[in-house]
Design a protein around this motif. Structure first.
Motif, PDB file in Angstrom:
ATOM      1  N   MET A   1       6.534  -4.874   3.848  1.00  0.00           N
ATOM      2  CA  MET A   1       7.756  -4.120   3.643  1.00  0.00           C
ATOM      3  C   MET A   1       8.707  -4.943   2.804  1.00  0.00           C
ATOM      4  O   MET A   1       9.080  -6.038   3.183  1.00  0.00           O
ATOM      5  N   ILE A  60      12.155  -0.043   9.903  1.00  0.00           N
ATOM      6  CA  ILE A  60      11.255  -1.165   9.611  1.00  0.00           C
ATOM      7  C   ILE A  60       9.897  -0.939  10.273  1.00  0.00           C
ATOM      8  O   ILE A  60       8.853  -1.117   9.636  1.00  0.00           O
ATOM      9  N   GLU A  61       9.898  -0.523  11.540  1.00  0.00           N
ATOM     10  CA  GLU A  61       8.632  -0.241  12.246  1.00  0.00           C
ATOM     11  C   GLU A  61       7.819   0.825  11.528  1.00  0.00           C
ATOM     12  O   GLU A  61       6.601   0.699  11.365  1.00  0.00           O
ATOM     13  N   GLU A  64       6.280  -0.445   8.309  1.00  0.00           N
ATOM     14  CA  GLU A  64       5.110  -1.276   8.596  1.00  0.00           C
ATOM     15  C   GLU A  64       3.908  -0.423   8.996  1.00  0.00           C
ATOM     16  O   GLU A  64       2.781  -0.692   8.594  1.00  0.00           O
ATOM     17  N   GLY A  68       0.444  -0.121   6.905  1.00  0.00           N
ATOM     18  CA  GLY A  68      -0.830  -0.402   7.554  1.00  0.00           C
ATOM     19  C   GLY A  68      -1.879   0.669   7.338  1.00  0.00           C
ATOM     20  O   GLY A  68      -3.075   0.382   7.302  1.00  0.00           O
TER      21      GLY A  68
END
Length: 137
Positions: A1, A60-61, A64, A68
Motif C-alpha cells: 500500500m 489501510i486494511e 492490503e 493481496g
C-alpha cells in the motif's frame, strides 16, 4: 500500500499517481469520485463527509486485502472528509500494475470495497433545503 488516508483538505490527483508509480508497472489506473449536483432524482447543493475514528485504519486494511488478491500492484486511496461543494473531488483511488488489466481490476476492486466497507458517511444538503444521510449503517 503506497498511500491510504482520509483528509479534510482538497485532494491531489498528482500525489496519488506519484504514490503508485513504479518502474515495474506499465499500467496505472485512476478513479476520481466527484460531488455531483443530484442524487436519486433530487438536487444536491453540497455535502459533508464524516468518517468514523477507525475509518483510516479500515481503509489501510482494505487496501492490503485488495493488494493481496490482486497480484503485483501498488495501491493508493485518499478520501475527503468535511464540507464539499459540487465538483469537488471526494475520493482518488489509483492502482499500478505490470499490465493494464491488473491495474483496472485492482482499482475497481479498491473503490468498490472502500465504498462498501470503510465507515465514511455522506450528509447531503438538498436543493430544497432538506438534508439526508447516505451510507449510514
Amino acid at each position: 500500500m503506497a498511500l491510504a488516508q482520509i483528509r479534510d483538505e482538497p485532494l491531489s490527483v498528482d500525489e496519488v499517481i506519484s504514490a503508485v508509480r513504479d518502474p515495474a508497472c506499465g499500467g496505472i489506473t485512476v478513479f476520481l469520485g466527484v460531488v455531483r449536483d443530484h442524487d436519486r432524482g433530487q438536487e444536491v447543493a453540497s455535502l459533508d463527509y464524516s468518517a468514523h475514528p477507525t475509518a483510516e485504519a479500515r481503509l489501510i486494511e482494505i487496501a492490503e486485502l485488495v493488494a493481496g488478491r490482486s497480484g503485483p500492484v501498488r495501491l493508493a486511496a485518499v478520501h475527503r472528509s468535511g464540507h464539499l461543494a459540487i465538483g469537488d473531488v471526494a475520493v482518488v483511488v489509483a492502482a499500478a500494475a505490470p499490465h493494464r488489466d491488473g491495474a483496472f481490476a485492482a482499482c475497481r476492486d479498491l473503490i468498490d470495497t472502500l465504498k462498501s466497507e470503510v465507515p465514511i458517511w455522506k450528509h447531503q444538503h438538498l436543493g430544497h433545503g432538506d438534508t439526508e444521510w447516505v451510507g449510514m449503517p
